[in-house]
Design a protein around this motif. Structure first.
Motif, mmCIF file in Angstrom:
data_model
loop_
_atom_site.group_PDB
_atom_site.id
_atom_site.type_symbol
_atom_site.label_atom_id
_atom_site.label_comp_id
_atom_site.label_asym_id
_atom_site.label_seq_id
_atom_site.Cartn_x
_atom_site.Cartn_y
_atom_site.Cartn_z
ATOM 1 N N VAL A 1 50.713 -30.965 54.084
ATOM 2 C CA VAL A 1 49.507 -30.167 54.295
ATOM 3 C C VAL A 1 49.915 -28.771 54.755
ATOM 4 O O VAL A 1 50.661 -28.627 55.720
ATOM 5 N N ASP A 2 49.405 -27.771 54.050
ATOM 6 C CA ASP A 2 49.643 -26.383 54.411
ATOM 7 C C ASP A 2 48.349 -25.836 55.005
ATOM 8 O O ASP A 2 47.350 -25.666 54.292
ATOM 9 N N TRP B 1 45.860 -30.766 46.100
ATOM 10 C CA TRP B 1 44.426 -30.854 46.342
ATOM 11 C C TRP B 1 43.989 -29.912 47.470
ATOM 12 O O TRP B 1 44.737 -29.688 48.418
ATOM 13 N N PRO B 2 42.733 -29.434 47.421
ATOM 14 C CA PRO B 2 42.197 -28.689 48.567
ATOM 15 C C PRO B 2 41.876 -29.655 49.713
ATOM 16 O O PRO B 2 41.514 -30.816 49.471
ATOM 17 N N VAL B 3 42.039 -29.178 50.931
ATOM 18 C CA VAL B 3 41.720 -29.962 52.118
ATOM 19 C C VAL B 3 40.906 -29.107 53.077
ATOM 20 O O VAL B 3 40.777 -27.896 52.882
ATOM 21 N N SER B 4 40.380 -29.747 54.085
ATOM 22 C CA SER B 4 39.819 -29.038 55.240
ATOM 23 C C SER B 4 40.537 -29.558 56.464
ATOM 24 O O SER B 4 40.615 -30.773 56.683
ATOM 25 N N THR B 5 41.069 -28.632 57.268
ATOM 26 C CA THR B 5 41.662 -28.978 58.549
ATOM 27 C C THR B 5 40.760 -28.410 59.645
ATOM 28 O O THR B 5 39.617 -28.035 59.372
ATOM 29 N N ASN C 1 44.132 -40.532 67.052
ATOM 30 C CA ASN C 1 42.864 -40.497 66.325
ATOM 31 C C ASN C 1 42.889 -39.580 65.111
ATOM 32 O O ASN C 1 41.857 -39.398 64.466
ATOM 33 N N TYR C 2 44.023 -38.969 64.798
ATOM 34 C CA TYR C 2 44.118 -38.053 63.655
ATOM 35 C C TYR C 2 44.429 -38.835 62.382
ATOM 36 O O TYR C 2 45.297 -39.705 62.373
ATOM 37 N N GLY D 1 39.677 -31.808 63.361
ATOM 38 C CA GLY D 1 41.125 -31.929 63.537
ATOM 39 C C GLY D 1 41.797 -32.785 62.487
ATOM 40 O O GLY D 1 42.982 -32.615 62.216
ATOM 41 N N CYS D 2 41.047 -33.697 61.898
ATOM 42 C CA CYS D 2 41.617 -34.523 60.826
ATOM 43 C C CYS D 2 41.828 -33.684 59.572
ATOM 44 O O CYS D 2 41.362 -32.550 59.477
ATOM 45 N N VAL D 3 42.508 -34.265 58.612
ATOM 46 C CA VAL D 3 42.700 -33.636 57.307
ATOM 47 C C VAL D 3 41.723 -34.301 56.353
ATOM 48 O O VAL D 3 41.834 -35.488 56.059
ATOM 49 N N ARG D 4 40.752 -33.532 55.886
ATOM 50 C CA ARG D 4 39.723 -34.055 54.986
ATOM 51 C C ARG D 4 40.107 -33.803 53.532
ATOM 52 O O ARG D 4 40.597 -32.732 53.194
#
Length: 142
Positions: A30-31, A49-53, A93-94, A112-115
């Motif tokens: 993850v960048d 893939w795109p993510v949301s952090t 919890n991450y 905080g998670c990686v979506r």
């Protein structure tokens, strides 16, 4: 063997051990700056893939971990039972997990998670299950 040479060889081995260690069969890299995940299988990039952090005021941890546990239909105990499909927990919890807020992917939005898109989360979840959690690495960097 001279004592200095023994110390030199020991130091050399300590330096090389991380390099010589076998690579994980599956890496989810993850960048944070580009809000992307690159999936690497057996040393080859297979998905990007795109993510949301983490959004402003929240934090996504940086580092490298193995997958700790999987939960296919997880609901958040911290955030009003928010759906977290195909969760791969890597640090407390991450987790990496699917989201129903796909319009926000590609920019910071999580607590905080990686979506991920749920379809992508399912692919990664199944890959992780196939290789085994100890053979899967989560790497998060800026």
């Amino acid at each position: 063997m001279p004592r200095n040479l023994t110390h030199l060889l020991a130091a050399f081995a300590l330096i090389l051990l991380p390099v010589m260690a076998p690579a994980a069969a599956l890496v989810a890299k993850v960048d944070i700056s580009s809000q992307t995940m690159t999936v690497i299988q057996n040393g080859r990039v297979t998905h990007r893939w795109p993510v949301s952090t983490a959004r402003a005021g929240k934090w996504t941890p940086r580092g490298s971990w193995s997958a700790k546990w999987l939960s296919k239909n997880h609901k958040s105990s911290l955030y009003n039972n928010a759906p977290m499909p195909y969760s791969i927990f890597f640090r407390g919890n991450y987790a990496i997990h699917g989201t129903n807020q796909v319009s926000k992917l590609g920019r910071p939005a999580s607590a905080g998670c990686v979506r991920l898109h749920p379809d992508h989360a399912q692919v990664l979840f199944n890959l992780t299950r196939n290789v085994g959690m100890k053979n899967m690495r989560v790497v998060i960097q800026n």
